[in-house]
Write a protein that holds these residues in place. Structure first.
Motif, PDB file in Angstrom:
ATOM      1  N   SER A 146      -8.978  -7.673   2.534  1.00 17.43           N
ATOM      2  CA  SER A 146      -9.870  -8.133   3.595  1.00 17.43           C
ATOM      3  C   SER A 146     -11.321  -7.778   3.296  1.00 17.43           C
ATOM      4  O   SER A 146     -12.231  -8.594   3.514  1.00 17.43           O
ATOM      5  N   ILE A 147     -11.542  -6.561   2.790  1.00 12.77           N
ATOM      6  CA  ILE A 147     -12.905  -6.144   2.426  1.00 12.77           C
ATOM      7  C   ILE A 147     -13.448  -7.016   1.298  1.00 12.77           C
ATOM      8  O   ILE A 147     -14.593  -7.481   1.341  1.00 12.77           O
ATOM      9  N   SER A 148     -12.626  -7.256   0.267  1.00 14.22           N
ATOM     10  CA  SER A 148     -13.054  -8.091  -0.859  1.00 14.22           C
ATOM     11  C   SER A 148     -13.358  -9.515  -0.417  1.00 14.22           C
ATOM     12  O   SER A 148     -14.277 -10.162  -0.939  1.00 14.22           O
ATOM     13  N   ALA A 149     -12.587 -10.020   0.549  1.00 13.69           N
ATOM     14  CA  ALA A 149     -12.761 -11.403   0.997  1.00 13.69           C
ATOM     15  C   ALA A 149     -14.018 -11.588   1.841  1.00 13.69           C
ATOM     16  O   ALA A 149     -14.557 -12.706   1.903  1.00 13.69           O
ATOM     17  N   THR A 150     -14.489 -10.546   2.488  1.00 15.25           N
ATOM     18  CA  THR A 150     -15.613 -10.682   3.421  1.00 15.25           C
ATOM     19  C   THR A 150     -16.910 -10.063   2.915  1.00 15.25           C
ATOM     20  O   THR A 150     -17.955 -10.255   3.535  1.00 15.25           O
ATOM     21  N   THR A 151     -16.867  -9.337   1.804  1.00  9.95           N
ATOM     22  CA  THR A 151     -18.047  -8.606   1.347  1.00  9.95           C
ATOM     23  C   THR A 151     -19.155  -9.544   0.858  1.00  9.95           C
ATOM     24  O   THR A 151     -18.891 -10.664   0.409  1.00  9.95           O
ATOM     25  N   THR A 152     -20.371  -9.045   0.966  1.00  7.69           N
ATOM     26  CA  THR A 152     -21.525  -9.770   0.419  1.00  7.69           C
ATOM     27  C   THR A 152     -22.243  -8.937  -0.648  1.00  7.69           C
ATOM     28  O   THR A 152     -23.322  -9.323  -1.101  1.00  7.69           O
ATOM     29  N   THR A 153     -21.651  -7.820  -1.037  1.00  6.80           N
ATOM     30  CA  THR A 153     -22.272  -6.935  -2.025  1.00  6.80           C
ATOM     31  C   THR A 153     -21.271  -6.550  -3.109  1.00  6.80           C
ATOM     32  O   THR A 153     -20.048  -6.603  -2.888  1.00  6.80           O
ATOM     33  N   LEU A 154     -21.804  -6.137  -4.240  1.00  6.88           N
ATOM     34  CA  LEU A 154     -20.949  -5.652  -5.326  1.00  6.88           C
ATOM     35  C   LEU A 154     -20.211  -4.387  -4.911  1.00  6.88           C
ATOM     36  O   LEU A 154     -19.024  -4.217  -5.227  1.00  6.88           O
ATOM     37  N   ALA A 155     -20.903  -3.493  -4.193  1.00  5.36           N
ATOM     38  CA  ALA A 155     -20.278  -2.238  -3.763  1.00  5.36           C
ATOM     39  C   ALA A 155     -19.063  -2.507  -2.884  1.00  5.36           C
ATOM     40  O   ALA A 155     -18.024  -1.852  -3.006  1.00  5.36           O
ATOM     41  N   GLY A 156     -19.173  -3.476  -1.979  1.00  6.05           N
ATOM     42  CA  GLY A 156     -18.040  -3.821  -1.121  1.00  6.05           C
ATOM     43  C   GLY A 156     -16.871  -4.365  -1.916  1.00  6.05           C
ATOM     44  O   GLY A 156     -15.717  -4.042  -1.645  1.00  6.05           O
ATOM     45  N   MET A 157     -17.170  -5.200  -2.916  1.00  4.44           N
ATOM     46  CA  MET A 157     -16.109  -5.737  -3.768  1.00  4.44           C
ATOM     47  C   MET A 157     -15.405  -4.621  -4.527  1.00  4.44           C
ATOM     48  O   MET A 157     -14.166  -4.581  -4.602  1.00  4.44           O
ATOM     49  N   LEU A 158     -16.173  -3.683  -5.088  1.00  2.00           N
ATOM     50  CA  LEU A 158     -15.568  -2.583  -5.847  1.00  2.00           C
ATOM     51  C   LEU A 158     -14.719  -1.700  -4.941  1.00  2.00           C
ATOM     52  O   LEU A 158     -13.633  -1.256  -5.335  1.00  2.00           O
ATOM     53  N   PHE A 159     -15.195  -1.440  -3.725  1.00  3.05           N
ATOM     54  CA  PHE A 159     -14.422  -0.606  -2.790  1.00  3.05           C
ATOM     55  C   PHE A 159     -13.108  -1.293  -2.416  1.00  3.05           C
ATOM     56  O   PHE A 159     -12.044  -0.667  -2.385  1.00  3.05           O
ATOM     57  N   GLY A 160     -13.185  -2.600  -2.146  1.00  2.00           N
ATOM     58  CA  GLY A 160     -11.975  -3.343  -1.806  1.00  2.00           C
ATOM     59  C   GLY A 160     -10.988  -3.365  -2.954  1.00  2.00           C
ATOM     60  O   GLY A 160      -9.780  -3.182  -2.755  1.00  2.00           O
ATOM     61  N   ARG A 161     -11.485  -3.561  -4.171  1.00  2.00           N
ATOM     62  CA  ARG A 161     -10.612  -3.580  -5.344  1.00  2.00           C
ATOM     63  C   ARG A 161      -9.974  -2.211  -5.591  1.00  2.00           C
ATOM     64  O   ARG A 161      -8.825  -2.112  -6.009  1.00  2.00           O
ATOM     65  N   PHE A 162     -10.727  -1.142  -5.316  1.00  2.00           N
ATOM     66  CA  PHE A 162     -10.184   0.204  -5.499  1.00  2.00           C
ATOM     67  C   PHE A 162      -9.043   0.466  -4.513  1.00  2.00           C
ATOM     68  O   PHE A 162      -7.999   1.013  -4.896  1.00  2.00           O
ATOM     69  N   LEU A 163      -9.221   0.052  -3.250  1.00  2.00           N
ATOM     70  CA  LEU A 163      -8.154   0.235  -2.259  1.00  2.00           C
ATOM     71  C   LEU A 163      -6.907  -0.561  -2.647  1.00  2.00           C
ATOM     72  O   LEU A 163      -5.782  -0.062  -2.557  1.00  2.00           O
ATOM     73  N   VAL A 164      -7.113  -1.795  -3.071  1.00  2.00           N
ATOM     74  CA  VAL A 164      -5.981  -2.619  -3.518  1.00  2.00           C
ATOM     75  C   VAL A 164      -5.264  -1.938  -4.680  1.00  2.00           C
ATOM     76  O   VAL A 164      -4.023  -1.911  -4.742  1.00  2.00           O
ATOM     77  N   GLY A 165      -6.043  -1.378  -5.614  1.00  2.00           N
ATOM     78  CA  GLY A 165      -5.457  -0.693  -6.760  1.00  2.00           C
ATOM     79  C   GLY A 165      -4.589   0.485  -6.357  1.00  2.00           C
ATOM     80  O   GLY A 165      -3.528   0.723  -6.961  1.00  2.00           O
ATOM     81  N   MET A 166      -4.996   1.216  -5.329  1.00  2.00           N
ATOM     82  CA  MET A 166      -4.180   2.349  -4.870  1.00  2.00           C
ATOM     83  C   MET A 166      -2.816   1.864  -4.382  1.00  2.00           C
ATOM     84  O   MET A 166      -1.785   2.490  -4.662  1.00  2.00           O
ATOM     85  N   GLY A 167      -2.812   0.748  -3.662  1.00  2.00           N
ATOM     86  CA  GLY A 167      -1.535   0.173  -3.240  1.00  2.00           C
ATOM     87  C   GLY A 167      -0.709  -0.304  -4.415  1.00  2.00           C
ATOM     88  O   GLY A 167       0.514  -0.133  -4.455  1.00  2.00           O
ATOM     89  N   MET A 168      -1.371  -0.908  -5.414  1.00  2.00           N
ATOM     90  CA  MET A 168      -0.678  -1.359  -6.619  1.00  2.00           C
ATOM     91  C   MET A 168      -0.054  -0.199  -7.377  1.00  2.00           C
ATOM     92  O   MET A 168       1.010  -0.332  -7.975  1.00  2.00           O
ATOM     93  N   GLY A 169      -0.721   0.957  -7.376  1.00  2.00           N
ATOM     94  CA  GLY A 169      -0.189   2.116  -8.083  1.00  2.00           C
ATOM     95  C   GLY A 169       1.054   2.686  -7.435  1.00  2.00           C
ATOM     96  O   GLY A 169       1.955   3.198  -8.120  1.00  2.00           O
ATOM     97  N   VAL A 170       1.134   2.598  -6.113  1.00  2.00           N
ATOM     98  CA  VAL A 170       2.306   3.132  -5.389  1.00  2.00           C
ATOM     99  C   VAL A 170       3.482   2.159  -5.477  1.00  2.00           C
ATOM    100  O   VAL A 170       4.634   2.576  -5.622  1.00  2.00           O
ATOM    101  N   GLY A 171       3.208   0.856  -5.404  1.00  2.00           N
ATOM    102  CA  GLY A 171       4.267  -0.140  -5.286  1.00  2.00           C
ATOM    103  C   GLY A 171       5.285  -0.182  -6.406  1.00  2.00           C
ATOM    104  O   GLY A 171       6.500  -0.055  -6.161  1.00  2.00           O
ATOM    105  N   PRO A 172       4.883  -0.369  -7.683  1.00  2.00           N
ATOM    106  CA  PRO A 172       5.872  -0.536  -8.761  1.00  2.00           C
ATOM    107  C   PRO A 172       6.835   0.632  -8.935  1.00  2.00           C
ATOM    108  O   PRO A 172       8.049   0.402  -9.050  1.00  2.00           O
ATOM    109  N   PRO A 173       6.372   1.915  -8.962  1.00  2.00           N
ATOM    110  CA  PRO A 173       7.365   2.986  -9.113  1.00  2.00           C
ATOM    111  C   PRO A 173       8.310   3.102  -7.933  1.00  2.00           C
ATOM    112  O   PRO A 173       9.499   3.390  -8.110  1.00  2.00           O
TER     113      PRO A 173
END
Length: 503
Positions: A146-173
């Motif tokens: 949601s953050i990545s989809a609505t952001t207007t700045t690079l910082a917002g995109m990076l923060f959204g991608r980092f949160l998504v990555g945390m979920g990706m790290g938990v999911g597969p194992p």
């Protein structure tokens, strides 16, 4: 938007309650039978082994639970590929066009979040259970998307991608743990292959969703919004799925473990399953597991096997091949979008073949032939890069070698480690050992992606692909000497075979 999700969840809940209502009146097993393991039971187990059709529970009972769990793998694949097509448009809209460092961060920040998520995945899965761990991994994916989809700045995109990555790290194992612990042994390999297939479908889904990005203004935001739907479905539907009976038993909740086995296996198989748990988990205490136990003592060997297998998987060059595929196809006159489709089809075809063969040929055979096939494929690419080859022959070798590499990877080296490791890890350390091994996976994945282009420039394709082929052959030798076959074996049999007894 949430109405279809609620409807799907309600249907799933009704299915689960109906199954439980129809079956629980038939039996009420006593609470404490964990020490009842006698000669009669053992002989029954032998007879069951001799008559698989009579012994095997229906796969239809566990199938819906496994299917819901693999949504996390679909999300994993989707978020790996979601920025590939739209990255240039995103950089224009957010004002960092031409800044290669910023573009690289948009891609790699997700990997950094995944590393952190994977480090804590084992403690989360053991602390709150497998179902809650799935729901917790879905939460940052919804918020981050949601953050990545609505952001207007690079910082917002990076923060959204980092949160998504945390979920990706938990999911597969957690998905690997859950599928291993809720699947009947005779279909555990097939169900484990669903994880790789779901990842492939996620990658291909991201590709197709991203196709209109150059024609429709702001379409890249839709690409992120779309991912919130399966993440929300995962969180809602997992509330109606069975909890892992292994985890419940280790928490001292034996009656609840019986009820979950009833949902997963059927009433006729609950007693044998509980007896297997009593032998498997007797004396275990997950709270007493220390990090040092994963590297030293009796558990050190299996953790070393798991970490090395994941390391060799990444050092084979699979992510470098994925990264470089568009360039190779472009040199052959094939557009990048068609190249991605060809690679996706090869990946999916190999994964489907692995699903069919996993419980027929076994894990070890697939690993051996997979790594060997990858080495041969790299040999084709080395030959294709040779100056002695004519142009057309070189292109056929390069393109054919790449597709063969992706196919043979998906046949074994891709899906097998995620299934095999939860099988060979004892129940006591399973979640935390998976977290350690997945962390090794992410670290090497990061460095291979970071250094590939520079190594390609410094060493040239022939030498670099020769190095990858060498790692594939090292993997063949390692698998031959260290991996045992787990096809059709109970988790207790695997543990006895791999671990020395405690005195």
């Amino acid at each position: 938007m949430l109405q279809p999700l609620r409807a799907a969840c309600c249907i799933f809940c009704m299915w689960g309650r109906e199954r439980e209502a129809n079956s629980m009146y038939k039996r009420l097993l006593p609470r404490d039978h964990t020490n009842i393991v006698d000669v009669e039971d053992n002989s029954a187990l032998v007879q069951n082994d001799q008559d698989p059709d009579a012994a095997n529970p229906s796969w239809r009972l566990s199938f819906p639970h496994v299917l819901v769990a693999t949504i996390s793998s679909f999300l994993f694949g989707y978020h790996l590929g979601v920025v590939n097509e739209p990255l240039e448009i995103i950089s224009l809209d957010l004002g960092f066009n031409g800044n290669t460092l910023a573009e690289g961060l948009v891609v790699s920040t997700c990997l950094g979040g995944a590393l952190i998520g994977s480090l804590f995945s084992g403690w989360i899965a053991d602390g709150v259970g497998r179902r809650r761990a799935f729901q917790l991994c879905a939460l940052p994916m919804v918020i981050g998307a949601s953050i990545s989809a609505t952001t207007t700045t690079l910082a917002g995109m990076l923060f959204g991608r980092f949160l998504v990555g945390m979920g990706m790290g938990v999911g597969p194992p957690v998905a690997s743990l859950y599928v291993t612990e809720v699947s009947p042994p005779f279909v555990r390999g097939t169900y484990g292959s669903f994880i790789q297939i779901a990842t492939c479908l996620g990658l291909m889904g991201a590709l197709f969703i991203g196709i209109p990005v150059r024609e429709i203004a702001g379409w890249w935001r839709i690409c992120f919004w779309v991912s919130a739907l399966p993440a929300g479905l995962l969180a809602l539907a997992m509330g109606c799925c069975a909890e892992s009976p292994h985890w419940l038993y280790k928490q001292g909740r034996s009656v609840e473990a019986e009820i979950e086995f009833q949902k997963l296996l059927g009433g006729a198989h609950v007693k044998l399953a509980m007896q297997e748990l009593s032998k498997l988990d007797r004396g275990d205490d997950t709270d007493s597991v220390k990090l040092s136990e994963l590297f030293f003592g009796r558990h050190g060997r299996v953790v070393f096997i798991g970490s090395t297998l994941f390391a060799l998987q990444q050092l084979s060059g699979i992510n470098a091949v994925f990264y470089f595929s568009s360039t190779v196809f472009k040199s052959a006159g094939v557009p990048s979008d068609q190249a991605n489709v060809f690679v996706g089809i090869a990946n999916l075809s190999g994964s489907i073949a692995a699903m069919v063969l996993m419980d027929k040929l076994g894990r070890k055979v697939l690993l051996l032939w997979s790594f060997f096939g990858m080495a041969v494929s790299m040999g084709f690419q080395v030959a294709g890069a040779s100056s002695y080859m004519s142009g057309s022959v070189a292109l056929y070798l390069s393109v054919g070698g790449m597709l063969m590499f992706v196919f043979t990877f998906a046949l074994g080296a891709g899906p097998v480690p995620g299934l095999l490791l939860p099988e060979i890890f004892p129940s006591r350390i399973r979640a935390k050992a998976m977290a350690v091994c997945m962390s090794v996976h992410w670290v090497i994945n990061f460095f291979v992606g970071l250094l590939f282009l520079r190594l390609l420039e410094q060493l040239g394709p022939q030498l670099l692909y020769t190095i990858f082929a060498t790692f594939c052959m090292i993997a063949v030798v390692f698998v031959k000497r260290n991996i045992m076959e787990t096809k059709g074996k109970s988790l207790k049999e695997i543990e006895i075979a791999l671990l020395p007894p405690e005195y």
